[in-house]
Design a protein around this motif. Structure first.
Motif, PDB file in Angstrom:
ATOM      1  N   LEU A 158       0.858  -1.177   0.000  1.00  0.00           N
ATOM      2  CA  LEU A 158       0.000   0.000   0.000  1.00  0.00           C
ATOM      3  C   LEU A 158       0.896   1.229   0.000  1.00  0.00           C
ATOM      4  CD1 LEU A 158      -2.702  -0.796   2.736  1.00  0.00           C
ATOM      5  CD2 LEU A 158      -3.051  -0.746   0.260  1.00  0.00           C
ATOM      6  N   ASP A 159       0.391   2.310  -0.589  1.00  0.00           N
ATOM      7  CA  ASP A 159       1.090   3.588  -0.556  1.00  0.00           C
ATOM      8  C   ASP A 159       0.526   4.491   0.534  1.00  0.00           C
ATOM      9  OD1 ASP A 159       2.590   2.919  -2.943  1.00  0.00           O
ATOM     10  OD2 ASP A 159       0.738   3.275  -4.059  1.00  0.00           O
TER      11      ASP A 159
ATOM     12  N   ASN B  36       2.854   8.840   9.877  1.00  0.00           N
ATOM     13  CA  ASN B  36       1.551   9.483   9.982  1.00  0.00           C
ATOM     14  C   ASN B  36       1.715  10.888   9.411  1.00  0.00           C
ATOM     15  OD1 ASN B  36      -0.685  10.916  10.919  1.00  0.00           O
ATOM     16  ND2 ASN B  36      -0.657  10.012  12.957  1.00  0.00           N
ATOM     17  N   VAL B  37       1.024  11.186   8.296  1.00  0.00           N
ATOM     18  CA  VAL B  37       1.233  12.474   7.631  1.00  0.00           C
ATOM     19  C   VAL B  37       0.174  13.511   7.969  1.00  0.00           C
ATOM     20  CG1 VAL B  37       2.475  11.392   5.727  1.00  0.00           C
ATOM     21  CG2 VAL B  37       0.009  11.804   5.498  1.00  0.00           C
TER      22      VAL B  37
ATOM     23  N   MET C  87       1.346   7.096   5.324  1.00  0.00           N
ATOM     24  CA  MET C  87       1.943   6.815   4.019  1.00  0.00           C
ATOM     25  C   MET C  87       3.225   6.012   4.205  1.00  0.00           C
ATOM     26  SD  MET C  87       1.479  10.234   1.659  1.00  0.00           S
ATOM     27  CE  MET C  87      -0.140  10.928   1.330  1.00  0.00           C
ATOM     28  N   ASN C  88       3.553   5.247   3.177  1.00  0.00           N
ATOM     29  CA  ASN C  88       4.824   4.538   3.161  1.00  0.00           C
ATOM     30  C   ASN C  88       5.941   5.547   2.889  1.00  0.00           C
ATOM     31  OD1 ASN C  88       7.084   3.095   1.531  1.00  0.00           O
ATOM     32  ND2 ASN C  88       6.011   1.430   2.586  1.00  0.00           N
TER      33      ASN C  88
ATOM     34  N   VAL D  95       3.259  12.769  -6.237  1.00  0.00           N
ATOM     35  CA  VAL D  95       2.032  11.969  -6.185  1.00  0.00           C
ATOM     36  C   VAL D  95       1.474  11.969  -4.760  1.00  0.00           C
ATOM     37  CG1 VAL D  95       0.996   9.721  -6.647  1.00  0.00           C
ATOM     38  CG2 VAL D  95       2.902  10.518  -8.057  1.00  0.00           C
ATOM     39  N   ALA D  96       2.359  11.841  -3.782  1.00  0.00           N
ATOM     40  CA  ALA D  96       1.930  11.871  -2.384  1.00  0.00           C
ATOM     41  C   ALA D  96       1.230  13.187  -2.063  1.00  0.00           C
ATOM     42  CB  ALA D  96       3.129  11.666  -1.461  1.00  0.00           C
ATOM     43  N   LEU D  97       1.780  14.298  -2.559  1.00  0.00           N
ATOM     44  CA  LEU D  97       1.152  15.604  -2.353  1.00  0.00           C
ATOM     45  C   LEU D  97      -0.210  15.676  -3.041  1.00  0.00           C
ATOM     46  CD1 LEU D  97       4.190  18.025  -2.741  1.00  0.00           C
ATOM     47  CD2 LEU D  97       2.687  17.862  -0.745  1.00  0.00           C
ATOM     48  N   ALA D  98      -0.297  15.117  -4.239  1.00  0.00           N
ATOM     49  CA  ALA D  98      -1.570  15.128  -4.967  1.00  0.00           C
ATOM     50  C   ALA D  98      -2.633  14.335  -4.223  1.00  0.00           C
ATOM     51  CB  ALA D  98      -1.373  14.566  -6.376  1.00  0.00           C
TER      52      ALA D  98
END
Length: 352
Positions: free
Chosen positions: A75-76, A97-98, A214-215, A225-228
């Protein structure tokens, strides 16, 4: 954890083939249980709020299995309770944890059986799901009445599983959430709620909180992509705020819940439901992260995210779930929230 409907099974079924990461336009998202607080990325997916990426979303109904898949890179992104954060540090996993998503706003309770005097609770059976919100809430309540964890008999049951034993007087107390609270109180005259997460001191601690994980490698290798994805989550929340009735129906279909039960958790005003959960808007979450000026909501202090993780760590040690005091800051990464703040992204949502 508050599972209602069993939908999805294992990481193997989700990912298949065990690839380490999603392709450039696909992001693997896990939802630890069927719960509206974790479902705003499904809103973003259905409403095309993240057009450059395909969100492959799976409901696990197995929080630990989901965490294992996230740690393994299968998982991402993963929505689950924040109380697991100290364990990610203790176990050295590639997980952070973001963002905090929403605190429990009174949805979680400890129910005391009729005829039980708290002074006579020692040695009796109490039920709570081990290692999750219920375990934490039960432990805090027991501590408040001077009972240590080893002075009761713990039974590892979720709310739905505890209803039968409560009805048959096999339990002195149990962790519960709706609709099980109402069912037990109606069927057992004299049963009562003795603690809930809507209490002021519990709310401001920030420890009964849902979070987005997130990973770490996903963030490092595909930060854009994480920011999106992070932005899409808040955009999904904003869509719900402006189109609450429509979105509650969407969430009901996704989670396979009756639509009225969605309202009893997240409300119908686009912000919160007392006795349910409180949906943090982006600005509120960013303040708790400490990347935006201003006070947090509900008495939660600016920049207190790591403090909440540290307090959870302390309680897990008290409850015998952990042995080590960890570096709480190692379990969080507010840099993505900070990046969004620096782009000028803001969101302040009010109840309609």
């Amino acid at each position: 954890m508050r599972p209602i409907v069993k939908l999805a099974a294992t990481a193997a079924l989700l990912i298949g083939g065990g690839s380490s990461f999603a392709s450039a336009d696909t992001v693997n998202v896990g939802v630890c249980v069927s719960w509206p607080g974790y479902a705003m990325l499904e809103v973003a997916r259905q409403k095309d709020l993240i057009p450059d990426h395909d969100l492959n979303i799976t409901i696990f109904e197995d929080p630990l299995g989901g965490h294992a898949a996230l740690a393994a890179g299968q998982l991402d992104v993963y929505g689950c309770t924040a109380d697991y954060t100290p364990l990610t540090v203790d176990r050295g996993t590639d997980v952070v944890n973001v963002a905090f998503l929403n605190p429990s706003y009174g949805v979680d309770h400890v129910i005391l059986s009729p005829g039980i005097d708290t002074a006579e609770l020692k040695g009796k059976k109490v039920a709570a799901p081990q290692a999750y919100i219920g375990h934490l809430l039960m432990g805090i309540w027991l501590d408040s009445i001077g009972i240590t964890p080893d002075e009761v008999q713990w039974v590892n049951l979720n709310a739905d599983e505890a209803v039968g034993p409560m009805m048959s007087d096999d339990l002195a107390a149990a962790y519960m959430y709706e609709p099980w609270i109402s069912k037990v109180l109606a069927a057992k005259p004299g049963a009562k709620s003795v603690a809930n997460t809507g209490e002021v001191d519990i709310l401001k601690s920030g420890i009964f909180m849902d979070a987005l994980y997130m990973n770490k490698n996903f963030i490092a290798e595909k930060r854009d992509v994480a920011l999106a994805v992070l932005k899409a989550r808040w955009d999904g929340l904003g869509y719900w705020n402006q189109n609450t009735e429509e979105t509650n129906k969407l969430l009901a279909d996704f989670l396979q819940w009756p639509v009225e039960d969605i309202g009893y958790v997240i409300g119908t005003d686009g912000k919160s439901f007392e006795g349910g959960i409180y949906m943090l808007d982006f600005d509120e979450s960013a303040r708790i992260c400490g990347v935006l000026d201003g006070e947090g909501p509900l008495g939660i202090a600016n920049g207190s995210m790591a403090d909440s993780v540290a307090l959870t760590n302390d309680w897990w040690i008290k409850l015998g779930l952990m042995e080590n005091k960890v570096d709480a800051a190692a379990g969080i990464d507010c840099s993505l929230m900070d990046d969004l703040v620096k782009t000028g992204y803001r969101q302040e949502l009010r109840a309609n």
